[in-house]
Design a protein around this motif. Sequence first.
Motif, PDB file in Angstrom:
ATOM      1  N   ARG A 155      38.342  46.280  30.172  1.00  0.00           N
ATOM      2  CA  ARG A 155      37.721  45.733  31.372  1.00  0.00           C
ATOM      3  C   ARG A 155      36.533  46.603  31.758  1.00  0.00           C
ATOM      4  NH1 ARG A 155      42.439  45.277  35.677  1.00  0.00           N
ATOM      5  NH2 ARG A 155      40.749  44.332  36.900  1.00  0.00           N
ATOM      6  N   SER A 169      34.107  45.655  40.943  1.00  0.00           N
ATOM      7  CA  SER A 169      33.824  44.249  41.230  1.00  0.00           C
ATOM      8  C   SER A 169      33.346  44.050  42.663  1.00  0.00           C
ATOM      9  CB  SER A 169      35.069  43.391  40.970  1.00  0.00           C
ATOM     10  OG  SER A 169      36.063  43.598  41.969  1.00  0.00           O
ATOM     11  N   LEU A 206      32.647  39.065  35.952  1.00  0.00           N
ATOM     12  CA  LEU A 206      33.759  38.532  35.164  1.00  0.00           C
ATOM     13  C   LEU A 206      34.273  39.563  34.158  1.00  0.00           C
ATOM     14  CD1 LEU A 206      32.469  34.893  34.488  1.00  0.00           C
ATOM     15  CD2 LEU A 206      34.268  35.612  36.082  1.00  0.00           C
ATOM     16  N   SER A 210      38.709  41.280  36.930  1.00  0.00           N
ATOM     17  CA  SER A 210      39.388  41.125  38.221  1.00  0.00           C
ATOM     18  C   SER A 210      39.377  39.659  38.632  1.00  0.00           C
ATOM     19  CB  SER A 210      38.688  41.979  39.287  1.00  0.00           C
ATOM     20  OG  SER A 210      38.666  43.330  38.902  1.00  0.00           O
ATOM     21  N   ARG A 211      40.516  39.194  39.106  1.00  0.00           N
ATOM     22  CA  ARG A 211      40.620  37.773  39.464  1.00  0.00           C
ATOM     23  C   ARG A 211      40.287  37.513  40.929  1.00  0.00           C
ATOM     24  NH1 ARG A 211      46.600  37.176  37.330  1.00  0.00           N
ATOM     25  NH2 ARG A 211      46.608  39.249  38.289  1.00  0.00           N
ATOM     26  N   THR A 212      40.550  38.465  41.801  1.00  0.00           N
ATOM     27  CA  THR A 212      40.266  38.267  43.222  1.00  0.00           C
ATOM     28  C   THR A 212      38.798  37.927  43.487  1.00  0.00           C
ATOM     29  OG1 THR A 212      42.025  39.839  43.744  1.00  0.00           O
ATOM     30  CG2 THR A 212      40.510  39.280  45.509  1.00  0.00           C
ATOM     31  N   ILE A 214      36.864  36.160  41.792  1.00  0.00           N
ATOM     32  CA  ILE A 214      36.622  34.751  41.473  1.00  0.00           C
ATOM     33  C   ILE A 214      36.927  33.891  42.694  1.00  0.00           C
ATOM     34  CG2 ILE A 214      37.314  32.822  40.001  1.00  0.00           C
ATOM     35  CD1 ILE A 214      37.911  34.850  37.806  1.00  0.00           C
ATOM     36  N   SER A 254      42.767  35.656  30.878  1.00  0.00           N
ATOM     37  CA  SER A 254      42.114  36.463  31.909  1.00  0.00           C
ATOM     38  C   SER A 254      42.575  36.074  33.306  1.00  0.00           C
ATOM     39  CB  SER A 254      40.592  36.305  31.813  1.00  0.00           C
ATOM     40  OG  SER A 254      40.208  34.972  32.106  1.00  0.00           O
ATOM     41  N   LEU A 255      43.047  34.830  33.469  1.00  0.00           N
ATOM     42  CA  LEU A 255      43.478  34.366  34.777  1.00  0.00           C
ATOM     43  C   LEU A 255      44.989  34.285  34.920  1.00  0.00           C
ATOM     44  CD1 LEU A 255      40.946  31.434  35.378  1.00  0.00           C
ATOM     45  CD2 LEU A 255      40.810  33.761  36.259  1.00  0.00           C
ATOM     46  N   ARG A 258      48.329  37.948  33.420  1.00  0.00           N
ATOM     47  CA  ARG A 258      48.772  39.116  34.171  1.00  0.00           C
ATOM     48  C   ARG A 258      49.641  38.743  35.358  1.00  0.00           C
ATOM     49  NH1 ARG A 258      43.315  40.774  34.481  1.00  0.00           N
ATOM     50  NH2 ARG A 258      43.569  41.379  36.651  1.00  0.00           N
TER      51      ARG A 258
END
Length: 393
Positions: A155, A169, A206, A210-212, A214, A254-255, A258
Amino acid sequence: MSSAIRTWPRNTSDFISSWLLPLGYLCLLTSLTWLEDRSLYHKLFYALMAAPALLALILQPRRCAPLLRDPTFLAFLVYASWALLSIAWSGTEDSAGSLIKRPLYISMLFTACALMVEQNHARFIQVIRVASLLIIPLATYGLVDFLLHYSSGARLIGTGALDNPLLSSHLFGFFCIIWLGWVMTAPVRQSLLALAPLALLLATLLATGSRTPILASALAAGWLILCCWNLRSAILAGLGLACLAALLMLFPESLLNRGTSYRLEIWQLALDKIAVHPWLGHGFDAPLAISVPGISYSFSEPHSFFLGVLYYTGIIGAALWLSMHLLALWTCWKHRSDTYFTIAGALVVYGIGAGLAEGGGILARPKEHWFLTWIPLALVTALNIGRKLREKA
């Protein structure tokens, strides 16, 4: 000689507002990516923004008058006062003097931005533009280096003092939203030129994995769509849905792979602790250790800014915290015809979204979390003060 003595306070204050504070603001926005030592980031803020802003107010106290009429700043003062009052029932190990410095630093950020706008509104905006341009080569270098040394599951962290993908991010997302705002609000030719930096920063964001961000970006895009409400809004909505679908099809891991990263368990345990002192909270800087079954270490944050506010300052503090953000958003909505109010509102929304599943500390020293809360709120305050001054002129 007597004339020079009489004008010394004003001249010194003008120099601070015209030159020293803009330099400090530029460093605040960008230097995490080009400083190797994080402690230098703090020192630059103290030396180039906090101390000079305080000195300018001491030399010309009346310059704080516009700040004391701004609703967002007043809401911050009320919230900070409540947080400091909560030290009385906090189990913190730090001294009260050490804790008082934290809201003072944040108030000096508000003050510095207000002084810059009062002195030279155009220069304040120019600093934001320069910072947004400067971040492009820095993000490019970090992204290229990441791709050249990529390994499975890696990452992107970034350059300089950045040392955590999720925290990185916050910074990249901040500038990504600024460029998205320009794409949505600038004249067509300038808007097209802004697409390349936007794409670069989006790719960098991206790459942090990190998903938050997005979710936060989607919320900020929703704000921009509502504020602009034109053909670009429809295009942005369509592209947003297309990008999400592409991510799910091309990089589902990636989404989804985890899971929730123990967020649900952490939040439940945090809520259990909040329920012990729901109204007043546990107090500013109270100890917090969340132990999730099956994990050998404890979490010192509830991984949610709002839950952090509830834990430390209770329902009363949370109401004040929400009021501060709602006042800022209302100010931006009322003046959404101004490009920078629209963008500032998007930054506030992005910060709220990114804080839903991240962080938890309140009134922290300068760090990445400032890009989610205090820098956007100070920007709204400065823009509002600048607007009032221009109307009076």
